[in-house]
Each structure stands twice: as structure tokens, then as C-alpha cells.
Design a protein around this motif. Structure first.
Motif, PDB file in Angstrom:
ATOM      1  N   ARG A 100       0.835  -1.195   0.000  1.00  0.00           N
ATOM      2  CA  ARG A 100       0.000   0.000   0.000  1.00  0.00           C
ATOM      3  C   ARG A 100       0.871   1.247   0.000  1.00  0.00           C
ATOM      4  NH1 ARG A 100      -3.871  -0.389   4.987  1.00  0.00           N
ATOM      5  NH2 ARG A 100      -4.625   1.542   4.060  1.00  0.00           N
ATOM      6  N   ASN A 101       0.408   2.291  -0.665  1.00  0.00           N
ATOM      7  CA  ASN A 101       1.103   3.574  -0.624  1.00  0.00           C
ATOM      8  C   ASN A 101       0.399   4.469   0.401  1.00  0.00           C
ATOM      9  OD1 ASN A 101      -1.210   3.704  -2.120  1.00  0.00           O
ATOM     10  ND2 ASN A 101      -0.380   4.981  -3.741  1.00  0.00           N
ATOM     11  N   HIS A 102       1.148   4.888   1.402  1.00  0.00           N
ATOM     12  CA  HIS A 102       0.582   5.718   2.464  1.00  0.00           C
ATOM     13  C   HIS A 102       1.669   6.650   2.978  1.00  0.00           C
ATOM     14  CE1 HIS A 102       2.733   3.273   5.446  1.00  0.00           C
ATOM     15  NE2 HIS A 102       2.382   2.239   4.718  1.00  0.00           N
ATOM     16  N   LYS A 103       1.247   7.680   3.661  1.00  0.00           N
ATOM     17  CA  LYS A 103       2.177   8.649   4.224  1.00  0.00           C
ATOM     18  C   LYS A 103       2.673   8.147   5.577  1.00  0.00           C
ATOM     19  CE  LYS A 103       0.018  12.641   2.009  1.00  0.00           C
ATOM     20  NZ  LYS A 103      -0.637  13.962   2.236  1.00  0.00           N
ATOM     21  N   GLY A 104       3.937   8.348   5.832  1.00  0.00           N
ATOM     22  CA  GLY A 104       4.505   7.971   7.109  1.00  0.00           C
ATOM     23  C   GLY A 104       4.894   6.506   7.158  1.00  0.00           C
TER      24      GLY A 104
END
Length: 246
Positions: A100-104
Motif C-alpha cells: 500500500r502507498n501511504h504517508k509515514g
């Protein structure tokens, strides 16, 4: 031919010196050669048919992909046994190589609601939405087993598989339907019963005890005589049930 060289030399005059100087040297060498041995100006003309030839394989790939989708639409379970599936995923589940691409550094606790909204597709669709040949169906047992834990028999959490909430809801419905139709096995938890559960001497299932011998003015429950009711509440109850009181 001389006129064409003059036109080209005028155009080269407008270019920067770093570009025009090598081209002028090349044109001066061409003028010194005999007329019959001069090469044409084809190196400066871009090929006009190269784009058409390169576009043909793309059209063929798109046509083959459309035929494959129509082929697996009626029987999506055949796709899991095809060579395309084995070449793409091998023996691993469809969600194993997904990230998954996510921030942090900490992933969110919930996945997105859906990956496809009308004609718009998100940048990193979930493992089910990214492959149009993967269709969730209650008869597609091999696909459903990839989303069931072999140890507990529960459906894997979407935070582990990366499936969007729309496809996760379809997975739950398909798995429940497959269990009801007998396509997927499920185990009923075993409960041990003790002898007290079948006893007839318990107060809840035993015989009713005989009534107590009460004298006039004595209450059934001893604690009931210690309660003093509110006079206002008693008056409201008497007024409500006045027609039924004797």
C-alpha cells in the motif's frame, strides 16, 4: 540543389553557434563533392511511418486483453489455472506482493472505500481491482481460500491484504454464500456439556415449591413490607386504573 543549400544556410544562421557550426561544416563538405555522389537530405527528414508501425502491437495487445476478459467473465475460476495467472502470481496469493502507498511509516487502520469511481481509477488499486480478470464469485473457491486464514477459518483483515472496503464486503458475501452452498468447509465449535446441564433438580427447571402459609396482613416477600410507596405515585396509579378498581 544549390538553392536548397542556400535556404538551409539561411536557417542555420538563426540557430545558436553550437548547433549551426557543425551543420555548416557538413554542408560545405557536401558542396565540394560531385553532384552524383552527394547524399540526399533524408537524414534530416524524420520517418513518417514509424509511429504507425509501433502502434500496431498495442492495438493487438488491447484486443487480446479484451478477449481474455470476455473469456473469464462467465467462468472466473478458470483464470486461476491459466498460464497468465501462473506467470503473474505463481503459487502465491494475489495480495502477497501488494504494497500500500501511504504517508509515514505506520499504515492506516482502514483501507480506501473503493479503487474505481466511475471511469477514474486510483494510482495504486487494491489486489482485486488492479486485475480485471480476478472476479469475486462464490464458486471461485481457490480465490476465496486465499483470503481465509487456514488456522482460524476467519476472513483476513483488509489491513493485511490491502483490499478496499468495497471488495472486502463482496468477499464476505461470497464466502458466506459458498459455505451455505457447500463449496467451502467450515467447522462448528465444540462445546462440552456437564452433567449439571441435564439435571432436573435445578431451581430453574425443577418443580415449583408449595406456597408458604401466610396469615392475613403478611406479605409474600419480607422486604416488601419495609418499602414505603410515594403517595403521589399511588394517587396517579389509582386515578389511571379507577375504572378497574373495586
Amino acid at each position: 540543389m544549390a538553392a536548397s543549400f542556400q535556404v538551409i544556410s539561411k536557417l542555420l544562421g538563426r540557430l545558436s553557434p553550437s548547433i549551426s557550426h557543425p551543420l555548416r561544416q557538413y554542408l560545405s563538405c557536401l558542396q565540394r563533392l560531385p553532384v552524383g555522389s552527394r547524399p540526399g537530405l533524408s537524414p534530416f527528414v524524420p520517418p513518417s511511418r514509424s509511429l504507425c508501425k509501433a502502434a500496431l502491437p498495442r492495438d493487438e495487445d488491447a484486443a487480446q486483453a479484451t478477449e481474455a476478459r470476455l473469456c473469464y467473465k462467465d467462468s472466473p475460476w478458470d483464470y486461476l489455472e491459466s498460464e497468465d495467472y501462473i506467470e503473474k502470481y505463481g503459487t502465491n496469493p494475489v495480495w502477497e506482493s501488494y504494497r500500500r502507498n501511504h504517508k509515514g511509516g505506520i499504515p492506516p487502520q482502514k483501507t480506501r472505500k473503493t479503487c474505481i469511481r466511475g471511469d477514474k481509477i486510483c494510482g495504486n488499486p487494491c489486489p482485486v481491482c488492479r486485475d480485471p480478470n480476478i472476479i469475486i464469485h462464490h464458486q471461485n473457491v481457490k480465490l476465496l481460500q486465499q483470503f481465509i486464514s487456514p488456522h482460524t477459518g476467519m476472513v483476513l483483515d483488509p489491513t493485511r491484504t490491502g483490499v478496499c472496503m468495497k471488495q472486502q464486503k463482496k468477499l464476505h458475501e461470497a464466502i458466506n454464500t459458498a459455505k451455505n452452498h457447500g463449496f467451502l468447509p467450515f467447522q462448528i465449535p465444540f462445546v462440552e456439556f456437564s452433567g449439571a446441564d441435564y439435571s432436573n433438580s435445578h431451581d430453574a427447571v425443577g418443580s415449583t415449591p408449595p406456597p408458604q402459609s401466610l396469615t392475613s396482613g403478611e406479605t409474600w416477600y419480607k422486604w416488601y413490607s419495609e418499602i414505603t410507596p410515594d403517595e403521589n405515585e399511588v394517587a396517579k396509579v389509582k386515578k389511571t386504573y379507577k375504572a378497574y378498581l373495586k
